[in-house]
Scaffold this motif. Structure first.
Motif, mmCIF file in Angstrom:
data_model
loop_
_atom_site.group_PDB
_atom_site.id
_atom_site.type_symbol
_atom_site.label_atom_id
_atom_site.label_comp_id
_atom_site.label_asym_id
_atom_site.label_seq_id
_atom_site.Cartn_x
_atom_site.Cartn_y
_atom_site.Cartn_z
ATOM 1 N N LEU A 46 26.177 34.453 50.260
ATOM 2 C CA LEU A 46 26.733 34.103 48.816
ATOM 3 C C LEU A 46 26.046 35.039 48.003
ATOM 4 O O LEU A 46 26.148 35.491 46.530
ATOM 5 C CB LEU A 46 27.059 32.949 49.191
ATOM 6 N N ALA A 49 26.193 38.543 47.384
ATOM 7 C CA ALA A 49 27.433 39.181 46.927
ATOM 8 C C ALA A 49 26.861 38.851 45.630
ATOM 9 O O ALA A 49 28.405 39.591 45.005
ATOM 10 C CB ALA A 49 28.462 38.370 47.392
ATOM 11 N N ILE A 50 26.803 38.783 44.605
ATOM 12 C CA ILE A 50 26.557 38.739 43.173
ATOM 13 C C ILE A 50 26.444 39.896 42.965
ATOM 14 O O ILE A 50 25.761 40.410 42.869
ATOM 15 C CB ILE A 50 25.067 37.603 42.574
ATOM 16 N N THR A 73 31.995 32.922 37.032
ATOM 17 C CA THR A 73 31.531 33.452 38.851
ATOM 18 C C THR A 73 32.599 34.144 39.053
ATOM 19 O O THR A 73 32.905 34.967 39.691
ATOM 20 C CB THR A 73 31.001 32.026 39.557
ATOM 21 N N SER A 76 32.827 37.451 37.123
ATOM 22 C CA SER A 76 32.198 38.356 37.432
ATOM 23 C C SER A 76 32.848 39.067 39.066
ATOM 24 O O SER A 76 32.398 39.601 39.754
ATOM 25 C CB SER A 76 30.639 37.467 38.472
ATOM 26 N N ALA A 77 33.278 37.992 40.122
ATOM 27 C CA ALA A 77 34.290 38.458 41.230
ATOM 28 C C ALA A 77 35.300 39.870 40.821
ATOM 29 O O ALA A 77 35.107 41.367 41.831
ATOM 30 C CB ALA A 77 35.068 37.317 41.702
ATOM 31 N N SER A 86 26.985 45.599 44.442
ATOM 32 C CA SER A 86 25.842 44.428 45.318
ATOM 33 C C SER A 86 25.623 44.915 46.103
ATOM 34 O O SER A 86 25.946 45.698 46.455
ATOM 35 C CB SER A 86 27.504 43.099 45.582
ATOM 36 N N ASN A 101 32.491 35.824 46.057
ATOM 37 C CA ASN A 101 32.461 35.434 44.807
ATOM 38 C C ASN A 101 33.600 35.100 44.577
ATOM 39 O O ASN A 101 33.121 33.498 44.085
ATOM 40 C CB ASN A 101 32.926 36.845 44.184
ATOM 41 N N TRP A 124 23.637 30.770 39.376
ATOM 42 C CA TRP A 124 24.438 32.066 39.336
ATOM 43 C C TRP A 124 24.514 32.609 38.443
ATOM 44 O O TRP A 124 24.077 34.116 38.512
ATOM 45 C CB TRP A 124 25.383 31.068 40.197
#
Length: 143
Positions: A46, A49-50, A73, A76-77, A86, A101, A124
């Motif tokens: 996780l 994956a940011i 978040t 951001s996905a 990423s 995400n 996050w």
């Protein structure tokens, strides 16, 4: 290489007369006998994956995450689908990083009721801003 028991951190042991010396090779004899230990964080899926976004977009996501947990978040996905990089894309692929995400956003939204998701959401967003600032400065992204 030394590895912490939980598998969350890895470190290299270096020796050097000056404890801050980075140029001394590991295992080299020293007069002072000091030991320098470098610790690098091993990112989970996780965290890895940011996405690394442009700085203004990261600040907007942080702002949204602060007031509406998970929304920044979730946005951001979609930046992953628009070309944001990423650490995990090369290993798992674009779709997997997108869904990780989205899963992180859902976790933040669902646990916001007990404050955990809200705090996670703020952290996050802070990570997004840190990654964006490293991107803009051209620094390595080993945070």
């Amino acid at each position: 290489m030394a590895q912490k028991e939980g598998g969350t951190e890895q470190g290299c042991v270096k020796t050097g007369e000056n404890l801050g010396a980075k140029s001394t090779m590991a295992g080299a004899p020293t007069a002072g006998g000091g030991v320098v230990v470098e610790v690098r964080e091993k990112k989970g899926p996780l965290r890895a994956a940011i996405p690394t976004m442009p700085f203004p977009v990261a600040v907007i996501c942080l702002f949204l995450n602060t007031f509406i947990p998970g929304l920044g978040t979730f946005i951001s996905a979609f930046t992953v689908l628009c070309g944001a990089r990423s650490d995990l894309i090369s290993e798992r692929g674009l779709c997997c990083v997108f869904w990780l995400n989205v899963a992180a956003a859902l976790i933040q939204i669902l646990t916001a009721v007990i404050m955990v998701g809200w705090i996670m959401s703020i952290f996050w967003g802070m990570d997004m801003v840190i990654l964006a600032s490293y991107r803009d400065q051209g620094l390595p992204q080993d945070v």
